[in-house]
Design an enzyme around this catalytic site. Structure first.
Site, PDB file in Angstrom:
ATOM      1  N   HIS A  85       0.782  -1.307  -0.064  1.00 55.93           N
ATOM      2  CA  HIS A  85       0.303  -0.198  -0.257  1.00 55.93           C
ATOM      3  C   HIS A  85       0.991   1.460   0.092  1.00 55.93           C
ATOM      4  CE1 HIS A  85      -4.205  -2.169   1.402  1.00 55.93           C
ATOM      5  NE2 HIS A  85      -3.974  -2.349   0.670  1.00 55.93           N
ATOM      6  N   TYR A  95      -9.567   4.118   2.282  1.00 56.29           N
ATOM      7  CA  TYR A  95     -10.313   3.212   3.431  1.00 56.29           C
ATOM      8  C   TYR A  95     -11.570   3.481   3.347  1.00 56.29           C
ATOM      9  CZ  TYR A  95      -5.645   0.958   4.564  1.00 56.29           C
ATOM     10  OH  TYR A  95      -4.775   0.469   4.229  1.00 56.29           O
ATOM     11  N   GLU A 137       0.758   1.731   8.329  1.00 54.69           N
ATOM     12  CA  GLU A 137       1.222   2.155   7.145  1.00 54.69           C
ATOM     13  C   GLU A 137       2.038   3.578   7.449  1.00 54.69           C
ATOM     14  OE1 GLU A 137      -2.191   1.592   4.362  1.00 54.69           O
ATOM     15  OE2 GLU A 137      -2.052  -0.444   4.890  1.00 54.69           O
ATOM     16  N   TYR A 185      11.660  -3.875  -2.918  1.00 54.12           N
ATOM     17  CA  TYR A 185      11.444  -3.962  -4.304  1.00 54.12           C
ATOM     18  C   TYR A 185      11.002  -1.782  -4.576  1.00 54.12           C
ATOM     19  CZ  TYR A 185       7.158  -4.000  -2.509  1.00 54.12           C
ATOM     20  OH  TYR A 185       5.494  -4.169  -1.198  1.00 54.12           O
ATOM     21  N   ARG A 201       3.438  -0.957 -11.459  1.00 55.98           N
ATOM     22  CA  ARG A 201       4.191  -2.724 -11.400  1.00 55.98           C
ATOM     23  C   ARG A 201       5.873  -2.516 -10.193  1.00 55.98           C
ATOM     24  NH1 ARG A 201      -0.085  -2.785 -13.149  1.00 55.98           N
ATOM     25  NH2 ARG A 201      -0.532  -4.149 -15.149  1.00 55.98           N
ATOM     26  N   PRO A 376       6.441 -14.230  -3.344  1.00 56.59           N
ATOM     27  CA  PRO A 376       6.200 -14.348  -5.352  1.00 56.59           C
ATOM     28  C   PRO A 376       5.581 -12.851  -5.739  1.00 56.59           C
ATOM     29  CG  PRO A 376       3.753 -14.143  -3.536  1.00 56.59           C
ATOM     30  CD  PRO A 376       5.304 -13.986  -2.871  1.00 56.59           C
ATOM     31  N   PRO A 379       0.138 -10.636  -5.745  1.00 53.75           N
ATOM     32  CA  PRO A 379       0.463 -11.306  -4.536  1.00 53.75           C
ATOM     33  C   PRO A 379       0.244 -11.992  -3.648  1.00 53.75           C
ATOM     34  CG  PRO A 379      -1.983 -10.084  -6.473  1.00 53.75           C
ATOM     35  CD  PRO A 379      -1.306 -10.894  -6.842  1.00 53.75           C
TER      36      PRO A 379
END
Length: 386
Positions: A85, A95, A137, A185, A201, A376, A379
């Site tokens: 997020h 939200y 977050e 990432y 992405r 992975p 998700p």
């Protein structure tokens, strides 16, 4: 805090969520995007079409329902989703939109079974769940290396296999202070001309060394004959000298340093964060016993061959292999039993299909869940059992 009656009502909905959860989340996304098409600038439409995102959300809702009296039990899931997020720049105001449409979807799918008592209980529970995410977050936003999406110049673009390109990007204001953790990432934001929406992405960082720039790898993707929007745009359109927008490094799939043997196991482009871990391992603790296993289709799809050889030459290698699925047997339980030390920490990365297979093999070998770390390309909650 929720009152006991609300907790009891939420827990009583668990059987319905186990049966109808994915239908509810598919309905939720359809309704939400109809009312708020601007959110298509955030969400991955490919994951929507493939059903990965609805499945992941259904799993998250089910986990929250089962543990509504102790959300601390699912804090690891909250943190993992929170990283995604933050990377996508999902903010507290989103939200309220999600909560509204989740309740609408529950009512639409369950119909008369969704009594006013159930809808009221879920409204209260959702607010507690949302507050937990927002709090987690916010800490991530506060600690991020930079805020929002920032422009980076592409300074190098090179093929590391027949279908994977490594991009090196620079931002002279950000890079001198940047510290990357192995396994993280970055998130790329682009605007393909043929698409009405922004496309975002996540791509794994290749190396913890950012001296010459921040490096990430992109595989050219095709799903059911349809070219991947972002990967093909990056491969075909973005060139050296162009600028792309990135959000700060994120992720909880991080190499932990200790004295136990480490197993680095990857499939296909899943080698990217695993390569960064190998880089970090030989830099910080080259004497740690190491097993390296990379599965790929053939020599043409094998990525980072030279880099892997250079890193392994500096490592305390117990076993190292690259397995070509076109030429030899795939990874089996017997193979893993033969080459994986009993007390090892195992790091896995690859496609959802690859991950499902490896996790099943490791479960069959009775590997403790806490020693298996995975990421992975999709998700993660779609692979979690709750």
């Amino acid at each position: 805090m929720l009152d006991q009656q609300t907790i009891d009502v939420i827990k009583a909905t668990v059987p319905a969520l186990e049966v109808h959860g994915t239908t509810i989340t598919k309905t939720f996304y359809k309704n939400m995007f109809n009312d708020h098409p601007e959110l298509l600038n955030i969400f991955n439409k490919t994951n929507q079409k493939q059903g990965k995102q609805p499945t992941a959300l259904a799993t998250t809702v089910l986990a929250a329902a089962k543990h509504i009296d102790n959300l601390g039990a699912i804090i690891d899931h909250v943190v993992q989703i929170g990283h995604k997020h933050r990377a996508l720049q999902i903010k507290p105001e989103h939200y309220a939109i999600v909560g509204k449409h989740l309740l609408i979807a529950i009512k639409e799918v369950l119909q008369d079974a969704a009594t006013p008592e159930i809808i009221d209980a879920w409204a209260k529970a959702y607010q507690v769940i949302a507050d937990a995410f927002i709090q987690v977050e916010q800490k991530m936003y506060d600690e991020a290396a930079w805020q929002d999406f920032q422009p980076f110049e592409v300074v190098n673009k090179r093929y590391v296999s027949n279908d994977i390109i490594e991009f090196t990007v620079k931002n002279d204001e950000i890079l001198p202070k940047l510290v990357v953790q192995a396994g993280q990432y970055i998130t790329v934001q682009v605007q393909p001309k043929e698409d009405d929406n922004l496309a975002l992405r996540h791509y794994s960082i290749c190396s913890v060394d950012v001296t010459s720039g921040l490096k990430f790898a992109v595989k050219r993707e095709t799903t059911d004959g349809i070219p991947g929007v972002v990967s093909n745009y990056l491969h075909d359109v973005v060139n050296v000298g162009d600028h792309i927008n990135l959000s700060a490094p994120a992720g909880d799939f991080l190499l932990q340093q200790n004295e136990r043997p480490v197993v680095l196991l990857s499939g296909g482009v899943g080698i990217t964060p695993i390569l960064a871990m190998l880089d970090a391992q030989v830099t910080t603790n080259p004497q740690r016993p190491l097993v390296w296993i990379n599965a790929t289709k053939n020599k043409e799809t094998e990525a980072f061959k030279d880099e892997v050889a250079q890193y392994l030459a500096k490592a305390n290698v117990m076993h190292a292999a690259t397995l070509y699925s076109e030429e030899q047997q795939r990874i089996t339980a017997d193979y893993l039993a033969q080459h994986l030390p009993e007390n090892a920490d195992i790091y896995l990365c690859g496609s959802v299909r690859f991950m499902e297979g490896m996790i099943a093999l490791l479960e069959g070998l009775n590997r403790p869940q806490q020693t298996v770390h995975f990421e992975p390309f999709g998700p993660k909650m779609s692979l979690i059992k709750v």
